[in-house]
Design an enzyme around this catalytic site. Sequence first.
Site, PDB file in Angstrom:
ATOM      1  N   CYS A 159       2.844   8.070   0.656  1.00 54.86           N
ATOM      2  CA  CYS A 159       2.382   7.020   1.565  1.00 54.86           C
ATOM      3  C   CYS A 159       3.203   5.734   1.378  1.00 54.86           C
ATOM      4  O   CYS A 159       4.392   5.728   1.683  1.00 54.86           O
ATOM      5  CB  CYS A 159       0.877   6.793   1.377  1.00 54.86           C
ATOM      6  SG  CYS A 159       0.173   5.882   2.743  1.00 54.86           S
ATOM      7  N   TYR A 160       2.601   4.667   0.811  1.00 56.49           N
ATOM      8  CA  TYR A 160       3.379   3.454   0.596  1.00 56.49           C
ATOM      9  C   TYR A 160       4.644   3.758  -0.215  1.00 56.49           C
ATOM     10  O   TYR A 160       5.713   3.199   0.029  1.00 56.49           O
ATOM     11  CB  TYR A 160       2.520   2.404  -0.128  1.00 56.49           C
ATOM     12  CG  TYR A 160       3.269   1.132  -0.471  1.00 56.49           C
ATOM     13  CD1 TYR A 160       3.575   0.195   0.509  1.00 56.49           C
ATOM     14  CD2 TYR A 160       3.690   0.887  -1.779  1.00 56.49           C
ATOM     15  CE1 TYR A 160       4.282  -0.965   0.194  1.00 56.49           C
ATOM     16  CE2 TYR A 160       4.383  -0.264  -2.102  1.00 56.49           C
ATOM     17  CZ  TYR A 160       4.686  -1.188  -1.113  1.00 56.49           C
ATOM     18  OH  TYR A 160       5.385  -2.330  -1.426  1.00 56.49           O
TER      19      TYR A 160
ATOM     20  N   GLU B  55      -3.248  14.100  -2.822  1.00 59.99           N
ATOM     21  CA  GLU B  55      -4.184  14.062  -3.958  1.00 59.99           C
ATOM     22  C   GLU B  55      -5.641  14.165  -3.532  1.00 59.99           C
ATOM     23  O   GLU B  55      -6.495  14.480  -4.357  1.00 59.99           O
ATOM     24  CB  GLU B  55      -3.965  12.780  -4.794  1.00 59.99           C
ATOM     25  CG  GLU B  55      -4.301  11.455  -4.101  1.00 59.99           C
ATOM     26  CD  GLU B  55      -3.167  10.904  -3.231  1.00 59.99           C
ATOM     27  OE1 GLU B  55      -2.285  11.687  -2.855  1.00 59.99           O
ATOM     28  OE2 GLU B  55      -3.193   9.711  -2.914  1.00 59.99           O
TER      29      GLU B  55
ATOM     30  N   LYS C  62     -12.680  11.672 -18.436  1.00 60.47           N
ATOM     31  CA  LYS C  62     -13.943  12.192 -18.977  1.00 60.47           C
ATOM     32  C   LYS C  62     -13.979  13.722 -19.021  1.00 60.47           C
ATOM     33  O   LYS C  62     -14.412  14.302 -20.008  1.00 60.47           O
ATOM     34  CB  LYS C  62     -15.099  11.680 -18.104  1.00 60.47           C
ATOM     35  CG  LYS C  62     -16.456  11.928 -18.694  1.00 60.47           C
ATOM     36  CD  LYS C  62     -16.877  10.745 -19.499  1.00 60.47           C
ATOM     37  CE  LYS C  62     -18.238  10.856 -20.089  1.00 60.47           C
ATOM     38  NZ  LYS C  62     -18.577   9.625 -20.815  1.00 60.47           N
TER      39      LYS C  62
END
Length: 517
Positions: free
Chosen positions: A86-87, A175, A373
């Site tokens: 993207c960016y 993602e 986690k």
Amino acid sequence: MKQKPYQGMIAILDFGSQYNQLITRRVRESEVYCELVPFDIDASRLLKLKPQGIILSGGPASVFERRSPLPRQEIFDLGVPILGICYGMQVLGYLLGGKVSPTPEREYGASKLYVDEEDGLFERISSPTRVWMSHGDQVKKLPPQFQVLAHTSTCPVAGMGDAKRKLYGIQFHPEVVHTREGKQIFENFLFRICACSKNWTMRSFIEYSVKEIRKKVGKGKVVLALSGGVDSSVTAMLVSRAIKDRLECIFVNNGLLREGEAEEVRRTLAQHLYLNLHYVDAEERFLARLKGLADPEEKRKVIGEEFIKVFSEEARKMGEIDFLAQGTLYPDVIESLSAKGGPSATIKSHHNVGGLPGFMHFKLLEPLRDLFKDEVRVLGRELGLPGNIVKRQPFPGPGLAVRVAGEVTRQRLQILREADKRVQEEMKKYKGFKDIWQSFAVLLPVKSVGVMGDQRTYEYTVALRAVTSRDGMTADWAKLPYHILERISHRIINEVKGVNRVVYDISSKPPSTIEWE
Ligand code: XMP
């Protein structure tokens, strides 16, 4: 920044996208180690990490803004493969001589992507395939030596690449789960283009970590505050594996724990972890300090201060201590970095990082600071921790004080404990329990009128909070079945004295938070 021994690491240049953590997780799920690094990292620091590939992340900026974050030009000359997302793709287009233009309208949501070049990045990807777009600018003219790899109906260059220099850009977000074949696209980049090998496993992490802890601690002694939660227990296991009984653990009962929790934690820890455990009953001290306080921040501050006092008094009895071990995780590290002025918007500065007062002269040992986690849970299993610790829901440091809204008194704590116990019992019977991130009761400072038998009642309200989340940074309220809600409400109102109403919290984070205070 030090090189970790997982060869083939991927450096992710952080341009501040809300999805950056997801990029990191996707890469690690493919068993390749990666780290987020500042977007303006210079080539020599970057090379110290020995990256086998570089990802330029997305970000909220536009390359047209005057102070938009840009990487140093030198990173394009390292010969290391680069994937701009993207960016990150627009940065490639802009800096390498292409043309980027704003689109008339921001494109947000699902799109059909057509693959134009199957070799390399899009190998084994269906055409069309569903991808997730979120952008306001587009690459309109390719940089020299690049070719179009994929397009959509509104975005003629949705994927571009220069296979010779191994530079690639994609306009969509691989993602996020909405990009159906995102995992395969990442794996094409990691294994076909960067030739990484799969060596990021918790077993390799233990080996590395134990050596590092030994090297760092030397003959020193380490103290750790054990809460019975996943992070501190796994930290304790890991550190004790490295330095055995030179680790001292302190468990402070602050009087703000759930029903039966202090005993359960003590028992489990004593049974499974052969640790030097010092138990301190500090209930009276905490409750005395909380008396008359209703403001959430004041409550948190007092609890934090008192904890440090109790903890340091106990640690002083142990003689010379060199290190304090903490279960800081990677999201805490990222959040603190962004709080210090990275390109992403600050959500909140975190409670667990860098909070040592000056008079405690310990050095910090944070062996989990590279982990998420879910990786910590796998690590715990690998280290032999019992399921009831590894699977525990997170529990906040200030405990039930942030769940008794308003002033914390012994009586209100007791009402909350009774209500919460019923929530726990019923939730454990729910077959979707494993998908729940946290579920608990909150006692509100609101009384309302009810009727029980023929009597008018005027009692407290309990709010039930249950959320799904991957990392606690965002969360959605759990769509619990009505019969579970009904059962919990019925039991609390009938069995817990002082409560005549139960409500369900249907707010997501953001804009709400998981805890009420
Ligand atoms: P919030 O309420 O900010 O919570 O959405 C996000 C996650 O963090 C936990 N939490 C804490 N954990 N010390 C902790 O160790 C704290 O002071 C604290 N406050 C919130 C919360 O339970 C949730 O999992």
